[in-house]
Design a protein around this motif. Sequence first.
Motif, PDB file in Angstrom:
ATOM      1  N   LEU A 153      10.207  84.792  12.313  1.00 19.89           N
ATOM      2  CA  LEU A 153       9.137  85.583  11.707  1.00 19.89           C
ATOM      3  C   LEU A 153       8.328  84.764  10.702  1.00 19.89           C
ATOM      4  O   LEU A 153       8.900  84.073   9.850  1.00 19.89           O
ATOM      5  N   ASP A 154       7.009  84.824  10.862  1.00 16.30           N
ATOM      6  CA  ASP A 154       6.042  84.136   9.985  1.00 16.30           C
ATOM      7  C   ASP A 154       6.134  82.610  10.094  1.00 16.30           C
ATOM      8  O   ASP A 154       5.660  81.896   9.208  1.00 16.30           O
ATOM      9  N   LYS A 155       6.746  82.115  11.158  1.00 16.60           N
ATOM     10  CA  LYS A 155       6.821  80.669  11.372  1.00 16.60           C
ATOM     11  C   LYS A 155       5.971  80.291  12.586  1.00 16.60           C
ATOM     12  O   LYS A 155       5.630  81.132  13.416  1.00 16.60           O
ATOM     13  N   GLU A 156       5.633  79.007  12.658  1.00 19.06           N
ATOM     14  CA  GLU A 156       4.870  78.523  13.794  1.00 19.06           C
ATOM     15  C   GLU A 156       5.650  78.751  15.088  1.00 19.06           C
ATOM     16  O   GLU A 156       6.867  78.567  15.130  1.00 19.06           O
ATOM     17  N   PHE A 157       4.925  79.147  16.136  1.00 21.10           N
ATOM     18  CA  PHE A 157       5.583  79.400  17.413  1.00 21.10           C
ATOM     19  C   PHE A 157       6.172  78.093  17.961  1.00 21.10           C
ATOM     20  O   PHE A 157       5.507  77.060  18.018  1.00 21.10           O
ATOM     21  N   GLU A 163      10.380  82.704  22.832  1.00 21.60           N
ATOM     22  CA  GLU A 163       9.688  83.122  24.052  1.00 21.60           C
ATOM     23  C   GLU A 163       8.634  84.159  23.666  1.00 21.60           C
ATOM     24  O   GLU A 163       8.961  85.208  23.115  1.00 21.60           O
ATOM     25  N   ALA A 164       7.371  83.832  23.947  1.00 23.30           N
ATOM     26  CA  ALA A 164       6.270  84.740  23.590  1.00 23.30           C
ATOM     27  C   ALA A 164       6.155  85.833  24.641  1.00 23.30           C
ATOM     28  O   ALA A 164       5.930  85.556  25.818  1.00 23.30           O
ATOM     29  N   VAL A 165       6.342  87.076  24.212  1.00 21.34           N
ATOM     30  CA  VAL A 165       6.222  88.210  25.134  1.00 21.34           C
ATOM     31  C   VAL A 165       4.855  88.879  25.024  1.00 21.34           C
ATOM     32  O   VAL A 165       4.467  89.657  25.899  1.00 21.34           O
ATOM     33  N   ALA A 166       4.119  88.569  23.948  1.00 23.44           N
ATOM     34  CA  ALA A 166       2.786  89.156  23.775  1.00 23.44           C
ATOM     35  C   ALA A 166       2.019  88.339  22.739  1.00 23.44           C
ATOM     36  O   ALA A 166       2.600  87.590  21.947  1.00 23.44           O
ATOM     37  N   ARG A 167       0.684  88.458  22.797  1.00 26.70           N
ATOM     38  CA  ARG A 167      -0.202  87.837  21.802  1.00 26.70           C
ATOM     39  C   ARG A 167      -1.081  88.932  21.208  1.00 26.70           C
ATOM     40  O   ARG A 167      -1.545  89.828  21.911  1.00 26.70           O
ATOM     41  N   PHE A 168      -1.289  88.794  19.915  1.00 29.91           N
ATOM     42  CA  PHE A 168      -2.041  89.841  19.228  1.00 29.91           C
ATOM     43  C   PHE A 168      -2.990  89.187  18.225  1.00 29.91           C
ATOM     44  O   PHE A 168      -2.621  88.238  17.523  1.00 29.91           O
ATOM     45  N   ALA A 169      -4.213  89.709  18.178  1.00 30.26           N
ATOM     46  CA  ALA A 169      -5.205  89.175  17.231  1.00 30.26           C
ATOM     47  C   ALA A 169      -4.760  89.502  15.815  1.00 30.26           C
ATOM     48  O   ALA A 169      -4.611  90.666  15.448  1.00 30.26           O
ATOM     49  N   ALA A 170      -4.559  88.438  15.013  1.00 30.65           N
ATOM     50  CA  ALA A 170      -4.050  88.637  13.658  1.00 30.65           C
ATOM     51  C   ALA A 170      -4.827  87.831  12.634  1.00 30.65           C
ATOM     52  O   ALA A 170      -4.371  87.695  11.505  1.00 30.65           O
ATOM     53  N   GLY A 171      -5.991  87.285  13.006  1.00 30.76           N
ATOM     54  CA  GLY A 171      -6.779  86.517  12.053  1.00 30.76           C
ATOM     55  C   GLY A 171      -6.394  85.047  12.062  1.00 30.76           C
ATOM     56  O   GLY A 171      -5.397  84.630  12.653  1.00 30.76           O
ATOM     57  N   GLU A 173      -5.315  83.153   9.635  1.00 30.61           N
ATOM     58  CA  GLU A 173      -4.101  82.799   8.893  1.00 30.61           C
ATOM     59  C   GLU A 173      -2.837  82.970   9.738  1.00 30.61           C
ATOM     60  O   GLU A 173      -1.874  82.222   9.577  1.00 30.61           O
ATOM     61  N   LYS A 174      -2.826  83.957  10.631  1.00 30.56           N
ATOM     62  CA  LYS A 174      -1.659  84.236  11.463  1.00 30.56           C
ATOM     63  C   LYS A 174      -1.772  83.620  12.856  1.00 30.56           C
ATOM     64  O   LYS A 174      -0.856  83.750  13.670  1.00 30.56           O
ATOM     65  N   SER A 175      -2.853  82.900  13.135  1.00 30.83           N
ATOM     66  CA  SER A 175      -3.047  82.329  14.460  1.00 30.83           C
ATOM     67  C   SER A 175      -1.979  81.258  14.752  1.00 30.83           C
ATOM     68  O   SER A 175      -1.762  80.344  13.950  1.00 30.83           O
ATOM     69  N   VAL A 192      20.680  76.448  22.459  1.00 23.87           N
ATOM     70  CA  VAL A 192      20.126  77.795  22.350  1.00 23.87           C
ATOM     71  C   VAL A 192      20.940  78.750  23.221  1.00 23.87           C
ATOM     72  O   VAL A 192      21.050  78.550  24.430  1.00 23.87           O
ATOM     73  N   LEU A 193      21.538  79.745  22.594  1.00 27.10           N
ATOM     74  CA  LEU A 193      22.292  80.738  23.347  1.00 27.10           C
ATOM     75  C   LEU A 193      21.372  81.821  23.909  1.00 27.10           C
ATOM     76  O   LEU A 193      21.572  82.294  25.030  1.00 27.10           O
ATOM     77  N   ARG A 194      20.366  82.178  23.123  1.00 29.88           N
ATOM     78  CA  ARG A 194      19.364  83.160  23.568  1.00 29.88           C
ATOM     79  C   ARG A 194      18.067  82.906  22.821  1.00 29.88           C
ATOM     80  O   ARG A 194      18.056  82.769  21.600  1.00 29.88           O
ATOM     81  N   TYR A 195      16.975  82.812  23.593  1.00 34.43           N
ATOM     82  CA  TYR A 195      15.658  82.587  22.974  1.00 34.43           C
ATOM     83  C   TYR A 195      15.199  83.860  22.271  1.00 34.43           C
ATOM     84  O   TYR A 195      15.434  84.975  22.736  1.00 34.43           O
ATOM     85  N   ALA A 196      14.526  83.648  21.139  1.00 36.40           N
ATOM     86  CA  ALA A 196      13.973  84.790  20.405  1.00 36.40           C
ATOM     87  C   ALA A 196      12.691  85.261  21.110  1.00 36.40           C
ATOM     88  O   ALA A 196      11.816  84.461  21.419  1.00 36.40           O
ATOM     89  N   LYS A 197      12.611  86.546  21.384  1.00 39.37           N
ATOM     90  CA  LYS A 197      11.418  87.134  22.011  1.00 39.37           C
ATOM     91  C   LYS A 197      10.484  87.582  20.890  1.00 39.37           C
ATOM     92  O   LYS A 197      10.847  88.423  20.054  1.00 39.37           O
ATOM     93  N   VAL A 198       9.280  87.010  20.872  1.00 39.59           N
ATOM     94  CA  VAL A 198       8.393  87.221  19.731  1.00 39.59           C
ATOM     95  C   VAL A 198       6.972  87.577  20.178  1.00 39.59           C
ATOM     96  O   VAL A 198       6.598  87.376  21.329  1.00 39.59           O
ATOM     97  N   VAL A 199       6.213  88.070  19.206  1.00 41.40           N
ATOM     98  CA  VAL A 199       4.790  88.331  19.385  1.00 41.40           C
ATOM     99  C   VAL A 199       4.052  87.276  18.565  1.00 41.40           C
ATOM    100  O   VAL A 199       4.320  87.088  17.380  1.00 41.40           O
ATOM    101  N   VAL A 200       3.110  86.596  19.198  1.00 41.65           N
ATOM    102  CA  VAL A 200       2.396  85.491  18.563  1.00 41.65           C
ATOM    103  C   VAL A 200       0.978  85.926  18.226  1.00 41.65           C
ATOM    104  O   VAL A 200       0.287  86.550  19.030  1.00 41.65           O
ATOM    105  N   GLY A 201       0.559  85.592  17.009  1.00 42.65           N
ATOM    106  CA  GLY A 201      -0.805  85.921  16.581  1.00 42.65           C
ATOM    107  C   GLY A 201      -1.814  84.910  17.123  1.00 42.65           C
ATOM    108  O   GLY A 201      -1.497  83.752  17.368  1.00 42.65           O
ATOM    109  N   GLU A 202      -3.059  85.424  17.268  1.00 40.62           N
ATOM    110  CA  GLU A 202      -4.131  84.522  17.729  1.00 40.62           C
ATOM    111  C   GLU A 202      -5.437  84.905  17.072  1.00 40.62           C
ATOM    112  O   GLU A 202      -5.548  85.948  16.445  1.00 40.62           O
TER     113      GLU A 202
END
Length: 202
Positions: A153-157, A163-171, A173-175, A192-202
């Motif tokens: 969370l709040d770190k560079e992808f 694993e990016a499951v979605a992208r969301f417009a976040a400005g 600063e959050k791109s 890695v035992l399991r990849y973190a599933k995350v939403v990435v800002g753009e």
Amino acid sequence: MTKKTAENQVVEEKEGFVEGEGYPNCEGEPCANMADEEQPQTDTVAEESNNEEQTTEEAPKVEEVDWKDRYIRLQAEFDNFRKRTLREKMALIESGGSDVWKAVLPILDDMERAIAASEKSEDIAALREGEKLIYNKFVDIMRQKGVVEIEALDKEFDADLQEAVARFAAGEEKSGKVIDVVQRGYKQGEQVLRYAKVVVGE
């Protein structure tokens, strides 16, 4: 019959030759035997030469057999080492799995007690406190085994951990950063035992 002159007799005496007898130092035996006695020496030299040739031919064969025997022994030792290493590896995997399950079993006991308590008690706060204790105990066991959560969370992808499951417009600063974690990821050491599933800002 030939007559010998005095001069011839003197010459023969000087040479040590007497008609009907052998040469001097023959000691009564014909000197022709001396040639016969020298022949066995020639045969002995020939036999020694043949023996040396046979020894020279046999030496490489003996060395070849020695190296072949060493190669066979080395191959057998390596095969035994490979089998022993494989058995040790399998035993390590099995013992490692059993250690983890032995550590997890107390958590199962706590969960069973929590379920039994929730059926009899109406104190929601106490039940929630019990759930937190079980969760924290489980996390501690994971840490003891080297399993930690992948911070996202709040770190560079990072495609190596997430694993990016979605992208969301976040400005701006959050791109390119993780703005939400759908499912937590875990790793053990560098694995890695399991990849973190995350939403990435753009």
